[in-house]
Design a protein around this motif. Structure first.
Motif, short mmCIF file in Angstrom:
data_model
loop_
_atom_site.label_atom_id
_atom_site.label_comp_id
_atom_site.label_asym_id
_atom_site.label_seq_id
_atom_site.Cartn_x
_atom_site.Cartn_y
_atom_site.Cartn_z
N THR A 257 0.82 -1.21 0.00
CA THR A 257 0.00 0.00 0.00
C THR A 257 0.85 1.26 0.00
O THR A 257 0.33 2.35 -0.20
N ALA A 258 2.17 1.13 0.15
CA ALA A 258 3.04 2.31 0.08
C ALA A 258 2.88 3.02 -1.23
O ALA A 258 3.04 4.22 -1.32
N LEU B 77 13.90 4.14 -1.62
CA LEU B 77 13.43 3.74 -2.94
C LEU B 77 11.91 3.83 -2.89
O LEU B 77 11.27 3.19 -2.05
N ASN B 78 11.35 4.64 -3.79
CA ASN B 78 9.92 4.91 -3.79
C ASN B 78 9.25 4.39 -5.05
O ASN B 78 9.83 4.44 -6.14
N ALA C 15 9.08 14.29 6.71
CA ALA C 15 9.27 12.87 6.95
C ALA C 15 10.50 12.41 6.19
O ALA C 15 10.70 12.78 5.03
N GLU C 16 11.33 11.62 6.84
CA GLU C 16 12.50 10.98 6.22
C GLU C 16 12.35 9.49 6.45
O GLU C 16 12.31 9.01 7.57
N GLY C 17 12.20 8.73 5.37
CA GLY C 17 11.85 7.33 5.52
C GLY C 17 10.37 7.19 5.83
O GLY C 17 9.55 8.05 5.50
N PRO D 123 8.31 4.89 1.58
CA PRO D 123 9.16 4.18 0.62
C PRO D 123 8.88 2.68 0.66
O PRO D 123 8.47 2.14 1.68
N LEU D 124 9.13 2.01 -0.45
CA LEU D 124 8.98 0.55 -0.45
C LEU D 124 10.20 -0.12 0.17
O LEU D 124 10.14 -1.27 0.60
N ALA D 125 11.32 0.60 0.22
CA ALA D 125 12.51 0.12 0.94
C ALA D 125 13.29 1.34 1.40
O ALA D 125 13.26 2.39 0.76
#
Length: 385
Positions: A40-41, A266-267, A280-282, A292-294
């Protein structure tokens, strides 16, 4: 053509250069890479027909394609053979013979003002290159970051094969840091441009600013039809410094960007998405920001270019000095990211799909933050799974 200008506050950029920053070499060590717990990211999941790649992959360095490159940044394979390589600091584009490794300088791009992280950055071929022979480039000028296009004429004398640049888009904020610079034409034949906030954090959340964004343009530099905000080139926002752009087999867009002190990202990119910076960071608990997905600790990544191959995103690490494999299931990571080439070749800048299970990867040890060895910088050919 779009002609919005945004004035860069260079003094603020210089001040931020001394602060904690993952831009190419800063930031404090963080935790190891971790995938997002949910697809859902990005608001999209895998099609039933898509195969999920194995949790673990492999990387083999097949050969060194070329050596002796100065600050290579952008890389574009030509359909007729050969690799175009942009030198950030010299402002030149060089043709590399991928068989022999021979190098031919095509010409210098006028107007490049290289300083700090700025200079001649990403390059891309026109979606109609077969007929128009246009090469697009993103570079830092004396006043801004901009995108130009040039005619490549292989029949002209060596050193004069690039025509005069035609400015397609201008006014992207510039600074000593966070100039973005990756450009790529998408499956829709529109031009996607990754920008940075030039050290002025507030620009990322300002949709009227071109800084800290992914832009989507027509090849002529106008806001692309169907963009999420009326008459705006902005496709997504809330980015800190976008460095990598790639599409998967389902034509979904992914982007890599530098974090500051804690998380690189990585988005999976969606139209109109807000990716959080500087609030927001991460990952964030605030639902209005896309997770992000990772994400990686800044010492593990400081990501630059990305490419899609064999069901995974492959992401180059500058400070991390490694190549990350992120296997995908739709827009989620299907397994933990896996690191390869750790410290073997120093800083890695650009990754480009070379067809099938092959990648081109450039090193970045001559950029002022690496430890160059004899032969640096290089283009490597990898076989991956």
């Amino acid at each position: 053509m779009q002609r919005r200008a945004v004035t860069a506050v260079l003094a603020a950029s210089v001040l931020l250069l001394t602060a904690g920053c993952s831009s190419d070499d800063g930031g404090s060590p963080g935790a190891a890479a971790s995938p997002s717990p949910s697809s859902t990211a990005a608001g999209s999941s895998a099609s039933p027909a898509e195969e999920t790649p194995p949790a673990k992959g492999t990387v083999k360095v097949v050969r060194t394609v070329a050596e002796g490159l100065n600050t290579p940044w952008g890389l574009a394979p030509l359909p007729e053979g050969g690799l175009l390589v942009a030198s950030r600091d010299e402002g030149t584009i060089t043709l590399v013979d991928e068989e022999s490794g021979g190098k031919t300088e095509l010409g210098e791009v006028p107007g490049v003002s290289a300083a700090g992280e700025g200079g001649l950055l990403g390059i891309a071929l026109s979606p109609d290159y077969a007929s128009d022979h246009m090469v697009y480039a993103y570079f830092t000028s004396a006043s801004d970051n901009r995108v130009v296009r040039m005619l490549y004429d292989a029949g002209r004398p060596v050193g004069e094969r690039l025509g005069a640049p035609d400015t397609v888009f201008r006014g992207i904020p510039k600074g000593m840091i966070h100039n973005g610079g990756r450009i790529a034409f998408g499956p829709d034949k529109m031009l996607y441009v990754g920008t940075g906030e030039s050290g002025q954090q507030g620009l990322s959340q300002d949709r009227e600013s071109l800084g800290g964004k992914i832009l989507r343009l027509t090849p002529e530099g106008e806001p692309a039809p169907g963009n999420p905000f009326p008459d705006s080139p902005v496709y997504s926002y809330g980015h800190r410094n976008v460095q990598g752009l790639a599409w998967d087999a389902g034509q979904r867009l992914f982007a890599a960007e530098f974090g500051q002190n804690t998380w690189d990202e990585l988005n999976a990119v969606v139209p109109g998405g807000n990716y959080g910076w500087p609030n927001a960071e991460g990952r964030s608990d605030d639902a209005k920001y896309r997770d992000p997905l990772a994400q990686w600790g800044t010492a593990e990544a400081s990501p630059s270019g990305i490419a899609y191959a064999e069901g995974s995103i492959w992401m180059a690490g500058l400070r991390g000095q490694r190549l990350w494999r992120v296997p995908l299931k739709g827009t989620a990571a299907s397994a933990d990211p896996q690191a390869f080439l750790e410290g073997d070749h120093g800083r890695l800048r650009t990754v480009v799909a070379a067809g099938g299970d092959r990648l081109w990867v450039t090193t970045s040890n001559t950029d002022g933050r690496g430890a160059p060895k004899d032969g640096d910088d290089r283009i490597l050919e990898l076989e991956v799974s």
